[in-house]
Write a protein that holds these residues in place. Structure first.
Motif, short mmCIF file in Angstrom:
data_model
loop_
_atom_site.label_atom_id
_atom_site.label_comp_id
_atom_site.label_asym_id
_atom_site.label_seq_id
_atom_site.Cartn_x
_atom_site.Cartn_y
_atom_site.Cartn_z
N ASP A 449 0.83 -1.21 0.00
CA ASP A 449 0.00 0.00 0.00
C ASP A 449 0.87 1.26 0.00
OD1 ASP A 449 -2.71 1.30 0.39
OD2 ASP A 449 -1.65 2.05 2.15
N LEU A 452 2.16 1.75 -3.55
CA LEU A 452 1.11 2.22 -4.44
C LEU A 452 0.75 3.67 -4.16
CD1 LEU A 452 -1.31 -0.87 -4.40
CD2 LEU A 452 0.33 -0.24 -6.18
N ILE A 466 -6.11 1.58 -7.30
CA ILE A 466 -5.55 1.50 -5.95
C ILE A 466 -6.67 1.44 -4.91
CG2 ILE A 466 -4.14 2.71 -4.25
CD1 ILE A 466 -2.53 3.88 -6.61
N THR A 495 -1.73 -3.14 -11.18
CA THR A 495 -1.77 -1.86 -10.48
C THR A 495 -0.39 -1.47 -9.98
OG1 THR A 495 -4.06 -2.28 -9.80
CG2 THR A 495 -2.86 -0.60 -8.57
#
Length: 547
Positions: A449, A452, A466, A495
């Motif tokens: 996370d 991203l 996301i 992604t």
């Protein structure tokens, strides 16, 4: 009688520097690595693209390994004979530090990135011999659980001197490592292994507690390696062992090679079946903790699967572009025709996304980003290796019938392309491993996370992708999550690739990738179906791919 002149034929794809012509690679070194490594990588890139190396690759696949079980007197020797070209390829790979050297360098030195760049570059020349190179690199972290063994073997695994001669430890200045996990009844389920290990006091191997192994391995790659990491079962459960080819007293260990596999591709590299008839071994790590011990090796070989597939994709793209730049049809060079430009630009996006992900993973090893690597390597292993086969197939088709002919190089790449998707856990195994990491190791999800989030705010479509991640993570531990595991992993991987391209590649590349992969309606079911990409952006993508 003279019937025609030979015209409109494409010159051989040789003489290119396969490192300096790859913008994604050179930029990664500038971004994360040591600039001093550029000269060695440049030399390796020139050698990889040379006429001599291409001849080695052709010869290694034409004159494939041969098993010799006995000598002329009837004594067992269990040896595999290789063409000289194989040893030439290995000598370069080892000589440029592509084995275990990074594990001997200081943390943060960029040694794993340098090695990854070299591995990708040299893999473009010939991929098969890099199987033992990869296993030698990956053996080091597994051995770290047994410091005495690591101190004994790591300097040899990290040596830049290639020595293919079978000899006892004391006579070897360098060593190559292999591994043996899979058995015929278990496949990926290594807990079903039946090879037995019995503790024996003493024994003809130094470095730890000795055992004797009795059983078999269904896949035993690079069987002429000096040492192997092998799983076998004790009363405490599956355990990891170091099995040398030659014992310290100079006698041969009881590794009986039964046959070599007749493989689809990867034919320069020998893969065998083996029987252990009381083979001597030294325990690595704790009894009953063998899977946890050897998973350190598997994680590193999975990284090399990503790097190797990326290299195959880049080589396929380069050969397709080389053909399109020299071949004309219907009044113009192929590279000038709109539909071919769509295909080649699409392939270029896929290649760069794969490379940037693989090199980011190597940087994570350098930076000690254990949590990020745990999840991202598994994502990359599943997705990049899956994408190699269809991408190579499309690249081959760019050559038309010529692509189907051996001498043009794409046929060998096509046979090689599925391998990394199978090795170290095929698709379902890899997808379920991602789910396990997501449910059992929340720190790895947090690390993903964080990566991203650094790309947020650049493109609404990427932001939306996301935003979907937490919902996918929430399903990971459910039956629905298992049913949809491949969809989950695909979304996470694409992604992540889009986020990395947004951070590190030109806007033309990242924007076209997002439009083609994350925008509904932005791409069809095949390569060459990019939509809403301007002519200037396509030109920039193609010029970058042919640096």
């Amino acid at each position: 009688m003279h019937t025609h002149d030979v015209v409109n034929q494409v010159p051989d794809f040789v003489g290119h520097n396969l490192y300096t012509s790859n913008a994604a690679a050179t930029e990664a070194l500038e971004r994360w690595g040591d600039p001093a490594d550029a000269s060695d990588l440049t030399a390796l890139g020139a050698l990889a693209g040379s006429v001599e190396t291409q001849a080695w690759a052709d010869d290694a696949h034409r004159d494939t390994p041969r098993l010799r079980t006995h000598d002329r007197t009837g004594a067992r020797v269990d040896e595999v004979e290789y063409d000289r070209s194989y040893h030439d390829l290995m000598r370069v790979a080892v000589g440029h530090g592509l084995t275990a050297e990074p594990w001997t360098r200081p943390a943060g030195s960029g040694a794993h990135l340098r090695r990854a760049l070299g591995f990708m570059t040299w893999s473009r020349a010939e991929a098969g011999h890099l199987c033992p190179v990869s296993m030698t690199y990956a053996a080091a972290p597994a051995l770290s659980s047994s410091p005495d063994l690591a101190a004994r073997w790591l300097p040899r695994l990290a040596s830049r001197d290639y020595d293919p001669v079978l000899a006892p430890f004391s006579a070897k200045g360098s060593a190559i490592a292999g591994m043996g996990m899979t058995e015929k009844q278990g496949g990926s389920d290594v807990r079903a292994n039946v090879t037995r290990a019995t503790a024996i006091a003493g024994g003809p191997i130094a470095g730890g507690d000795t055992y004797q192994l009795t059983g078999h391995k269904w896949f035993f790659s690079a069987p002429m390696s000096d040492v192997f990491l092998v799983l076998a079962t004790t009363d405490s459960g599956v355990t990891c062992f170091l099995v040398p080819r030659m014992l310290d007293d100079g006698t041969r260990n009881a590794l009986r090679l039964q046959r070599l596999k007749d493989k689809l591709g990867n034919r320069s590299n020998a893969s065998s079946e083996v029987e252990f008839e009381g083979a001597w071994a030294v325990r690595v790590g704790e009894e009953g903790r063998g899977i946890r011990t050897i998973i350190e090796m598997v994680s590193s070989t999975r990284l090399d699967c990503v790097l190797g597939s990326s290299a195959t994709m880049r080589e396929a793209l380069s050969r397709a572009m080389h053909h399109a730049r020299h071949r004309s049809a219907f009044g113009a060079n192929l590279i000038e025709q709109p539909l071919m430009r769509n295909v080649l630009a699409d392939l270029a996006l896929e290649a760069e996304a794969a490379e940037v992900l693989g090199l980011r993973l190597a940087h994570a090893v350098d930076a000690g980003e254990v949590e990020f690597a745990r999840l991202a390597v598994a994502l990359g292993k599943f997705w990049v290796c899956k994408r190699a086969a269809p991408m190579v197939a499309e690249s081959l088709e760019c050559l038309g019938g010529a692509g189907y002919v051996e001498e043009n190089g794409l046929a060998r790449l096509y046979r090689e392309a599925p391998l990394n998707s199978i090795w170290e856990g095929s698709g379902n195994v890899g997808a379920l491993d991602v789910l396990r990491a997501m449910t059992r190791e929340p720190a790895s999800v947090a690390a993903l996370d964080k990566e991203l989030s650094q790309a947020r705010g650049h493109d609404r479509r990427l932001d939306h992708a996301i935003d979907l991640v937490p919902g996918l993570v929430a399903t990971a531990g459910t039956n629905v999550g298992q049913w949809q595991a491949r969809r989950v992993v695909e979304h996470l991987a694409v992604t992540l690739q889009a986020a990395l391209l947004t951070q590190h590649s030109p806007t033309a590349v990242s924007g076209a990738f997002i439009a083609g992969r994350l925008d509904s309606g932005g791409h069809g079911a095949t390569f060459g179906t990019l939509n809403d990409i301007g002519a200037a952006e396509v030109t920039e993508i193609l010029d970058r791919a042919w640096a």
